[in-house]
Design a protein around this motif. Structure first.
Motif, mmCIF file in Angstrom:
data_model
loop_
_atom_site.group_PDB
_atom_site.id
_atom_site.type_symbol
_atom_site.label_atom_id
_atom_site.label_comp_id
_atom_site.label_asym_id
_atom_site.label_seq_id
_atom_site.Cartn_x
_atom_site.Cartn_y
_atom_site.Cartn_z
ATOM 1 N N MET A 1 64.366 -30.696 -29.703
ATOM 2 C CA MET A 1 65.677 -31.120 -29.201
ATOM 3 C C MET A 1 65.864 -32.612 -29.407
ATOM 4 O O MET A 1 65.220 -33.418 -28.778
ATOM 5 C CB MET A 1 65.713 -30.803 -27.697
ATOM 6 C CG MET A 1 67.015 -31.147 -27.018
ATOM 7 S SD MET A 1 68.419 -30.273 -27.649
ATOM 8 C CE MET A 1 67.784 -28.600 -27.698
ATOM 9 N N SER A 2 66.715 -32.987 -30.330
ATOM 10 C CA SER A 2 66.958 -34.418 -30.476
ATOM 11 C C SER A 2 68.445 -34.655 -30.678
ATOM 12 O O SER A 2 69.210 -33.758 -31.004
ATOM 13 C CB SER A 2 66.164 -34.980 -31.655
ATOM 14 O OG SER A 2 66.790 -34.608 -32.843
ATOM 15 N N SER A 3 68.843 -35.910 -30.443
ATOM 16 C CA SER A 3 70.262 -36.213 -30.357
ATOM 17 C C SER A 3 70.987 -36.013 -31.696
ATOM 18 O O SER A 3 72.173 -35.765 -31.716
ATOM 19 C CB SER A 3 70.442 -37.650 -29.895
ATOM 20 O OG SER A 3 69.762 -38.486 -30.786
ATOM 21 N N ALA B 1 72.367 -31.786 -34.295
ATOM 22 C CA ALA B 1 73.466 -30.874 -34.565
ATOM 23 C C ALA B 1 74.605 -31.561 -35.310
ATOM 24 O O ALA B 1 75.274 -32.423 -34.765
ATOM 25 C CB ALA B 1 73.983 -30.303 -33.253
ATOM 26 N N ASP C 1 68.523 -46.130 -30.163
ATOM 27 C CA ASP C 1 68.425 -44.823 -30.810
ATOM 28 C C ASP C 1 66.984 -44.342 -30.884
ATOM 29 O O ASP C 1 66.700 -43.176 -30.643
ATOM 30 C CB ASP C 1 69.060 -44.886 -32.195
ATOM 31 C CG ASP C 1 70.545 -45.186 -32.092
ATOM 32 O OD1 ASP C 1 71.142 -44.780 -31.073
ATOM 33 O OD2 ASP C 1 71.093 -45.838 -32.990
ATOM 34 N N VAL D 1 65.934 -43.154 -27.452
ATOM 35 C CA VAL D 1 66.456 -41.819 -27.155
ATOM 36 C C VAL D 1 65.597 -40.769 -27.860
ATOM 37 O O VAL D 1 65.242 -39.745 -27.276
ATOM 38 C CB VAL D 1 67.919 -41.699 -27.602
ATOM 39 C CG1 VAL D 1 68.415 -40.281 -27.397
ATOM 40 C CG2 VAL D 1 68.780 -42.663 -26.817
ATOM 41 N N THR E 1 63.427 -37.734 -25.705
ATOM 42 C CA THR E 1 63.572 -36.293 -25.768
ATOM 43 C C THR E 1 62.246 -35.632 -26.111
ATOM 44 O O THR E 1 62.102 -34.439 -25.968
ATOM 45 C CB THR E 1 64.633 -35.903 -26.804
ATOM 46 O OG1 THR E 1 64.468 -36.724 -27.944
ATOM 47 C CG2 THR E 1 66.019 -36.118 -26.238
#
Lengths: 329, 537
Positions: A1-3, A6, A316, A319, A323
């Motif tokens: 799951m990373s920013s 998607a 960045d 973040v 995660t």
């Protein structure tokens, strides 16, 4: 799951289509109000510390967020007394704290990045018996926070410091040598704190770095090996330069983390001239809370500003690290 | 990556491909020799100083390093040997030490040493005993001598049936009778009389020196008396007893309590035991004490409940606010999202100690800006209830940026088709949030919420820097245990306050560890981290 996982993201575009423009305006106003309140909540302490730092009266009773001063120099009263008033410096050696923090954070960062990079290279490139167990062990040992082993860490450093006087007693024929070097790794020493930080260096960082090394194609190693390079040469001259940008980010975050560390430093560093910045600032206001508030605020500004800038620049990457499960300590 | 690794088995061969040259090898062995000599020095010194545990660990680490260097098939381990060695010394050993200590009565005040060392300590500080037939002399401070080599000597006198007898005794030389004891000369046999101030500075050395030679050595007793004296307590290492020569009492080590107890006396009676006591294993005593002693278990129950409440409340409030901000900022119609996000991130970027202390200043009862702005007099940090509120508010400020970051990451990963399908089915925004966004989000950030719970469970920094655990719980036997203390800050106080009760502190540490470990295990099961890890390595 990373920013950034998607590419097709949901942005409420569909809901806008069915809303009237008046509804949209109300919605936007509500949101902007919520944002304003949140920003006020987030920044109020920051504004307050600025006001305290530049307020020449220097006590906690700051009634005006805009300092009342007659001259420009007066704004810096707290900074002057913190950094150059000999009376204040005798009690609170601010420059020593900065120096200590820099020494501890720099040495810890350099050594821990080296230690973990070496281990990660080995985990990434070699297949050996017990590799999986070791990798899991490195991760699982972290479940036991080193905060819980405070007593043991305290006693280990105390024992190391005692060596300076124990060795001449235990082995009289070595008494001629000065064993004072052990005091530099005992209780109340920067070396001791660095040692404790390094003990926890392996861990989640090994995993992160192993990931980086895995992303470097193994064909590079193989071609070097064919040309007769040893593993050490391959690592040092080929792989290391390739992962250097990522190592730099890890190093900066590790530096900031060490720089901010308080709990162990407070336990292990006892005398004011050995304190790090965080321990110093903490003891600053526990001594006389109201009186030294302005000087504390000045010190807080000096030490927090570089850290905040680093965080905002590296947003960045942070973040990305978050995660993966790292929690700021 | 894993498949790529399997396709190149030749890399396993390690250094065997590249045989080292002879000088390199010699240099390596020479370095190892120095390292081993140094390690041996440490092993012996730690053992000599009464710390066999640390001695053993250093020995094992050295053995590990040697094995890794000499066994070619272990060459991959060489790369991580420095990191592993440090981790064994400073992570693994402290864990085993803590576990072991939890089952002992180790405390820095009452039970600081192993048995033999404790007995020696009692003998060392127990003072002197003068046999009945030994004469006692008087010594005036100004009658102290020193020679050019810095050897001290005393001029001492005593009255025998109206006649004054005098002796001159120097360190390491037999005592000499003096003819005119009352007239102290400025120089005597190469010694000069010391100035008063000099004597004052040397007093400590003088008191620990023995004067005279052979059997007849004189020591300075209390009150300026000097006599041929022996230590009051004599330790018999064979049967582990201490004999008090002045009273003839025999003190026998009682291994169930860790004290030397007078023969026929009672360990409960403070007059029948010698201090300090010594370390013994007490089994589960520290754990049963947690439950059974009302003075301890009362505060502990409160602290435990507050720890859990605090950790839950922190996770809930930070997650709620973080999610709200993430939802708001997720909408592209908000102008300047990047700047807003950066501004909201600032609380996360400021070093924790500093921001907590700023809050502490702002929440001050009389001088704080918060009470001043709102126009109230809330005792934020002085009242049991309000200080708990203060802690949660400050932790909300500290923690919501983190939640905002992870939530916005997770929100962007929810595929928009899900929402389109819901819109087609006529779901309103409220329903979409509760039935789609939240469940999908929780799957993604759930493990991180558990991680946040365990982090806050041990959030020592916040409690210490904001309230210090205050206001205090009245009547707690652990000095300074407070209403807002969480378990870990209570442990710190138990271990490093006046009692320095390491055994008790370690027992609570084990309890904390069991809680944190089971929660973490839950987290791993939830995310199947371990399985993933095993598959990916």
């Amino acid at each position: 799951m990373s920013s950034n996982a998607a590419p097709s993201t949901y942005k409420h575009e569909d809901s806008r289509a069915v809303m009237s423009s008046r509804d949209r305006a109300i919605g936007l106003t509500l949101r902007m109000t919520a944002i304003s309140i949140a920003i006020l909540f987030a920044l109020f302490p920051v504004v307050f510390i600025f006001a305290s730092a530049f307020n020449p009266t220097g006590d906690l009773q700051t009634r005006n967020l805009i300092p009342q001063v007659d001259s420009f120099e007066e704004l810096f009263t707290n900074f002057y007394s913190l950094t150059s008033d000999p009376e204040v410096l005798a009690q609170y050696p601010f420059w020593s704290w900065i120096r200590n923090s820099m020494i501890v954070a720099t040495i810890t960062t350099v050594l821990s990045v080296m230690l973990t990079a070496l281990a990660a290279y080995s985990f990434s490139r070699f297949r050996f018996y017990g590799r999986r167990t070791l990798l899991l062990g490195v991760l699982l040992v972290q479940v036991f926070p080193n905060l819980l082993a405070l007593v043991a860490l305290f006693l280990i450093l105390q024992q190391i410091g005692r060596l300076a006087e124990v060795i001449p007693q235990a082995l009289p024929f070595l008494a001629g040598i000065d064993w004072g070097i052990f005091l530099m790794f005992g209780l109340d020493s920067l070396g001791g704190v660095i040692l404790v930080y390094l003990g926890g260096a392996m861990g989640i960082n090994t995993w992160l770095m192993k990931g980086f090394f895995d992303s470097v194609p193994r064909e590079i190693d193989e071609s070097a090996m064919v040309d007769g390079a040893t593993h050490w040469q391959t690592y040092w001259m080929l792989i290391f330069p390739l992962v250097r940008p990522i190592l730099a980010v890890v190093a900066v975050l590790s530096f900031v983390g060490t720089f901010n560390e308080f709990v162990l430093a407070r336990l292990l560093l006892r005398s004011p001239e050995n304190w790090t910045l965080m321990v110093g600032l903490f003891n600053f206001i526990t001594a006389d809370f109201s009186r030294d508030w302005g000087k504390f605020a000045a010190g807080a500004l000096i030490s927090a500003t570089p850290v905040v800038i680093v965080y905002l620049l590296l947003q960045d990457q942070i973040v990305g690290g978050l995660t993966q499960g790292a929690v700021k300590g | 990556m894993a498949t790529a690794a399997k396709s190149t088995p030749n890399l396993q061969q390690g250094d065997r491909q590249n045989a080292e040259s002879l000088p390199t090898r010699l240099l390596k062995y020479f370095g190892l020799m120095i390292l081993n000599a140094f390690a041996l020095l440490l092993v012996y010194s730690f053992f000599y100083d009464g710390n066999p545990g640390l001695s053993l660990v250093v020995g094992l680490i050295t053995l590990f390093v040697n094995v890794v260097i000499f066994v070619p098939s272990l060459s991959p381990i060489r790369w991580m040997a420095p990191g592993l060695a440090l981790a064994i010394l400073l992570v693994i050993y402290p864990i085993t030490f803590t576990v072991q200590t939890a089952f002992t009565n180790y405390s820095n005040v009452d039970h600081p040493y192993p048995k033999e060392q404790a007995a020696q300590q009692i003998a060392r500080v127990g003072g002197f005993y003068v046999g009945e037939n030994n004469p006692i002399y008087n010594w005036e401070n100004e009658n102290t001598f020193v020679n050019a080599e810095g050897v001290y000597a005393l001029w001492i006198t005593r009255e025998v049936e109206g006649v004054t007898e005098g002796l001159f005794v120097a360190v390491g030389q037999a005592a000499v009778s003096v003819e005119n004891p009352t007239e102290v000369p400025a120089e005597f046999q190469g010694f000069r009389r010391m100035e008063r101030r000099e004597v004052g500075r040397a007093l400590r050395d003088l008191q620990s020196a023995s004067f005279g030679a052979g059997e007849e050595t004189y020591s300075i007793l209390r009150g300026g008396q000097v006599a041929v004296a022996v230590p009051r307590y004599v330790f018999n290492a064979e049967n582990g007893t201490l004999l008090d020569q002045s009273t003839g009492n025999l003190y026998v080590g009682d291994d169930s309590v860790g004290f030397f107890v007078r023969e026929g006396g009672n360990a409960e009676n403070p007059n029948d035991i010698l201090r300090p006591g010594y370390r013994v294993f007490v089994g589960l005593y520290n754990f049963t004490r947690l439950l059974n002693e009302p003075a301890l278990s009362g505060p502990l129950v409160n602290i435990f409940i507050w720890t859990v409440v605090f950790a839950f409340a922190s996770v809930f409030t930070t997650f709620a606010l973080g999610l709200l901000m993430a939802l708001i900022l997720n909408d592209s119609i908000i102008p300047g999202r990047k700047i807003i996000r950066s501004l909201l991130l600032i609380p996360y970027a400021i070093p924790g100690v500093i921001s907590i202390l700023i809050w502490r200043g702002m929440m001050n009862l009389n001088l704080g800006i918060i009470n001043d702005f709102i126009g109230v007099e809330i005792p934020w940090l002085n009242d049991p209830f309000w200080s708990k509120v203060a802690i949660i508010v400050v932790n909300l400020w500290l923690g919501y940026p983190y939640m905002m970051l992870i939530c916005s990451g997770a929100l962007q990963a929810i595929p928009s088709e899900v929402y389109e399908a819901a819109a087609v089915d006529g779901a309103n925004p409220w329903q979409r949030f509760w039935n789609i966004t939240l469940p999908l989000l929780l799957v993604a950030v759930g493990p991180l919420l558990i991680g946040s719970f365990t982090f806050n469970f041990n959030n020592y920094l916040l409690i210490t820097a904001l309230t210090g655990g205050n206001p205090p719980i009245s009547g707690s036997p652990i000095a300074g245990a407070g209403q807002t203390d969480i378990l870990i800050s209570y442990v710190y106080k138990a271990a490093f306050s006046n009692q320095a009760d390491y055994g008790y502190a370690s027992a609570i540490t084990i309890v904390i560890f069991l809680i944190v470990a089971s929660v973490t295990l839950l987290q791993y099961r939830f995310t199947r981290t371990l399985e993933q890890v095993s598959e990916n390595v």
